[in-house]
Design an enzyme around this catalytic site. Sequence first.
Site, mmCIF file in Angstrom:
data_model
loop_
_atom_site.group_PDB
_atom_site.id
_atom_site.type_symbol
_atom_site.label_atom_id
_atom_site.label_comp_id
_atom_site.label_asym_id
_atom_site.label_seq_id
_atom_site.Cartn_x
_atom_site.Cartn_y
_atom_site.Cartn_z
ATOM 1 N N CYS A 100 -35.501 23.562 -6.778
ATOM 2 C CA CYS A 100 -36.281 22.763 -8.195
ATOM 3 C C CYS A 100 -35.085 22.724 -9.039
ATOM 4 C CB CYS A 100 -36.710 24.270 -8.086
ATOM 5 S SG CYS A 100 -37.877 24.778 -7.570
ATOM 6 N N LYS A 139 -42.613 32.277 2.849
ATOM 7 C CA LYS A 139 -42.324 30.619 2.528
ATOM 8 C C LYS A 139 -40.059 30.886 3.293
ATOM 9 C CE LYS A 139 -40.375 28.028 -1.344
ATOM 10 N NZ LYS A 139 -39.557 28.313 -1.777
ATOM 11 N N ASN A 140 -39.547 31.572 1.482
ATOM 12 C CA ASN A 140 -38.396 32.150 1.474
ATOM 13 C C ASN A 140 -37.820 33.501 2.380
ATOM 14 O OD1 ASN A 140 -38.353 30.982 -0.850
ATOM 15 N ND2 ASN A 140 -38.414 32.346 -2.521
ATOM 16 N N ASP A 158 -39.526 34.660 -9.921
ATOM 17 C CA ASP A 158 -40.833 33.471 -8.840
ATOM 18 C C ASP A 158 -42.252 33.545 -9.329
ATOM 19 O OD1 ASP A 158 -39.057 32.342 -7.966
ATOM 20 O OD2 ASP A 158 -39.552 32.967 -5.760
ATOM 21 N N ARG A 200 -28.169 26.523 -11.048
ATOM 22 C CA ARG A 200 -28.117 27.292 -9.321
ATOM 23 C C ARG A 200 -26.860 26.090 -8.421
ATOM 24 N NH1 ARG A 200 -33.893 27.029 -7.598
ATOM 25 N NH2 ARG A 200 -33.610 28.995 -6.285
ATOM 26 N N ARG A 219 -45.182 22.899 -1.521
ATOM 27 C CA ARG A 219 -43.445 22.960 -0.998
ATOM 28 C C ARG A 219 -43.946 24.575 -0.756
ATOM 29 N NH1 ARG A 219 -38.935 22.657 -4.315
ATOM 30 N NH2 ARG A 219 -38.082 24.102 -2.938
HETATM 31 C C1 UD1 Z 1 -34.428 32.848 -4.164
HETATM 32 C C2 UD1 Z 1 -35.638 32.133 -3.869
HETATM 33 C C3 UD1 Z 1 -35.753 31.638 -4.629
HETATM 34 C C4 UD1 Z 1 -35.682 32.401 -6.282
HETATM 35 C C5 UD1 Z 1 -34.508 33.398 -5.808
HETATM 36 C C6 UD1 Z 1 -34.506 34.834 -7.280
HETATM 37 C C7 UD1 Z 1 -35.414 31.350 -1.258
HETATM 38 C C8 UD1 Z 1 -35.253 29.843 -0.839
HETATM 39 N N1 UD1 Z 1 -35.431 30.768 -2.811
HETATM 40 O O1 UD1 Z 1 -33.408 31.271 -4.541
HETATM 41 O O2 UD1 Z 1 -37.571 31.428 -4.608
HETATM 42 O O3 UD1 Z 1 -36.051 32.449 -7.046
HETATM 43 O O4 UD1 Z 1 -33.908 33.499 -4.666
HETATM 44 O O5 UD1 Z 1 -35.079 35.116 -6.440
HETATM 45 O O6 UD1 Z 1 -35.271 32.033 -1.543
HETATM 46 N N2 UD1 Z 1 -26.306 31.534 -8.582
HETATM 47 C C9 UD1 Z 1 -24.853 31.037 -8.776
HETATM 48 N N3 UD1 Z 1 -24.047 31.036 -7.663
HETATM 49 C C10 UD1 Z 1 -24.403 31.022 -6.735
HETATM 50 C C11 UD1 Z 1 -25.276 30.890 -5.926
HETATM 51 C C12 UD1 Z 1 -26.635 31.835 -7.341
HETATM 52 O O7 UD1 Z 1 -24.814 31.401 -10.085
HETATM 53 O O8 UD1 Z 1 -23.805 30.837 -5.418
HETATM 54 C C13 UD1 Z 1 -26.807 31.736 -9.697
HETATM 55 C C14 UD1 Z 1 -27.839 30.432 -9.715
HETATM 56 O O9 UD1 Z 1 -27.544 29.785 -10.040
HETATM 57 C C15 UD1 Z 1 -29.423 31.395 -10.637
HETATM 58 C C16 UD1 Z 1 -29.579 33.204 -10.032
HETATM 59 O O10 UD1 Z 1 -27.788 33.197 -9.507
HETATM 60 O O11 UD1 Z 1 -28.773 31.492 -11.355
HETATM 61 C C17 UD1 Z 1 -30.442 33.485 -9.029
HETATM 62 O O12 UD1 Z 1 -29.868 32.159 -7.572
HETATM 63 P P1 UD1 Z 1 -30.206 32.763 -6.118
HETATM 64 O O13 UD1 Z 1 -30.517 35.093 -5.905
HETATM 65 O O14 UD1 Z 1 -29.198 32.898 -5.429
HETATM 66 O O15 UD1 Z 1 -31.209 32.658 -6.026
HETATM 67 P P2 UD1 Z 1 -31.833 31.743 -4.581
HETATM 68 O O16 UD1 Z 1 -31.547 31.858 -3.386
HETATM 69 O O17 UD1 Z 1 -31.286 30.235 -4.686
#
Ligand code: UD1
Length: 421
Positions: A118, A22-23, A308, A123, A400
């Site tokens: 979620c 999915k991701n 995850d 985030r 999802r």
């Molecule tokens: C992706 C995955 C999700 C997984 C996560 C961590 C997808 C669609 N989703 O989510 O299933 O749990 O990686 O492995 O691929 N953060 C910030 N600022 C930013 C971006 C992130 O502070 O601009 C923080 C977030 O709040 C969170 C952490 O960094 O606490 C991890 O986020 P990130 O690695 O970006 O995860 P996603 O890409 O949202």
Amino acid sequence: MDKIIVEGGVPLNGKISIAGAKNACLTLMPAALLTDEPLTLTNAPRLSDISTMTELLESLGCEVASLQDGKVLVLGAETISNHTADYDIVRKMRASILVLGPMLARDGHAVVSLPGGCAIGARPVDIHLKGLEALGAVLDLRDGYIHAKAPNGLIGATYELPFASVGGTENLLMAATLAKGTTILKNVAREPEIVDLAECLRAMGADISGEGTDTLTIKGVAKLHGATHRVVTDRIELGTYMIAPVIAGGEVELIGGRRDLLEAFCTKLEAAGAIITETDAGLKVSRRAGRIQPVDIVTEVHPGFPTDLQAQMMALLSFADGTSVLEERIFENRFMHAPELQRMGAKIEVHGGVATVTGSETLKGARVMATDLRASVSLILAALAAEGETVVSRVYHLDRGYEHLVRKMTACGAKIRREKE
Ligand code: UD1
């Protein structure tokens, strides 16, 4: 709304085919916006998040054809006819932010609603935005929307991510493929889904090196072209189903499973009592004799233990012969499954980002509620081994991320069914 009913105490025996990730698919689909030629993705998973991304891309003028019952997606963005990703779609799924980099890189402007997703913490998307600014984008946050412009195109630069964000890395990687000059992204995420994206972009004509390490070097090209790419195996679906025979007993072969996608998780699962063997078709998992053993877990960016799979592991450790400590370091509010597992009798104490789980010999079936995608599947795993019947409501969260979950588990002998509430 549907509910899932599980009759516990039945071992699982059989084979489960693991779908495409999915991701990975959620970042490969927006990559289609980078070119006017079609991008074909094979091994796509059939999930509601994929339908949401389809809806979003179609709203931007990208044609999406779903072939072979959704396993093949052909995405064609001859032109981007609308550059605004609307709140009504974006709020359903955080990954919607991934259309920002490609639209900006190709046409020099984009408007994207700030995302939802979620409910597992704040985030923010600051890393995506700061990285795009480093590439020369001018951003303005107004009325809940990101208004982004790069009238003369994006320009290659060196940017160090303050945290190895998965989505941040993906957005910036896609954007940099069409920037003028060379972009060096430091402290990037190394997840297999990033490697998969880099391979797809390279097949589309991008010049990328360093995927799978903490530095990506991208030499911008004037144009990308169409390609066909097979979506990598879903390591989170794989890990989830690997836990099933360890928690419920039996032996399950995960078709398409690869240990190299999940090394840190496999090591912990073995410490808890799993026997994992590699087969020609994938991985075979069963449980050693005796009780599940406690293990301590800290979630980290790849190649560490994946956040995850934290909820699913907590379900397993609720049956351990002793106390396990689970520390969540990626998201600040990711223990919402704990109170639901407690309803089934699990002994869990949560203090901030640390959960202490004291195992019980058995849990009891109960009515529980899914709160997010991975939390909901942890309740199903616990229910497989609990005494009596568990009813999990709000299962739309599961749709999802898990295709045909009831069918896959039933094929291995689980007593599980889905009904309307
Ligand atoms: C992706 C995955 C999700 C997984 C996560 C961590 C997808 C669609 N989703 O989510 O299933 O749990 O990686 O492995 O691929 N953060 C910030 N600022 C930013 C971006 C992130 O502070 O601009 C923080 C977030 O709040 C969170 C952490 O960094 O606490 C991890 O986020 P990130 O690695 O970006 O995860 P996603 O890409 O949202």
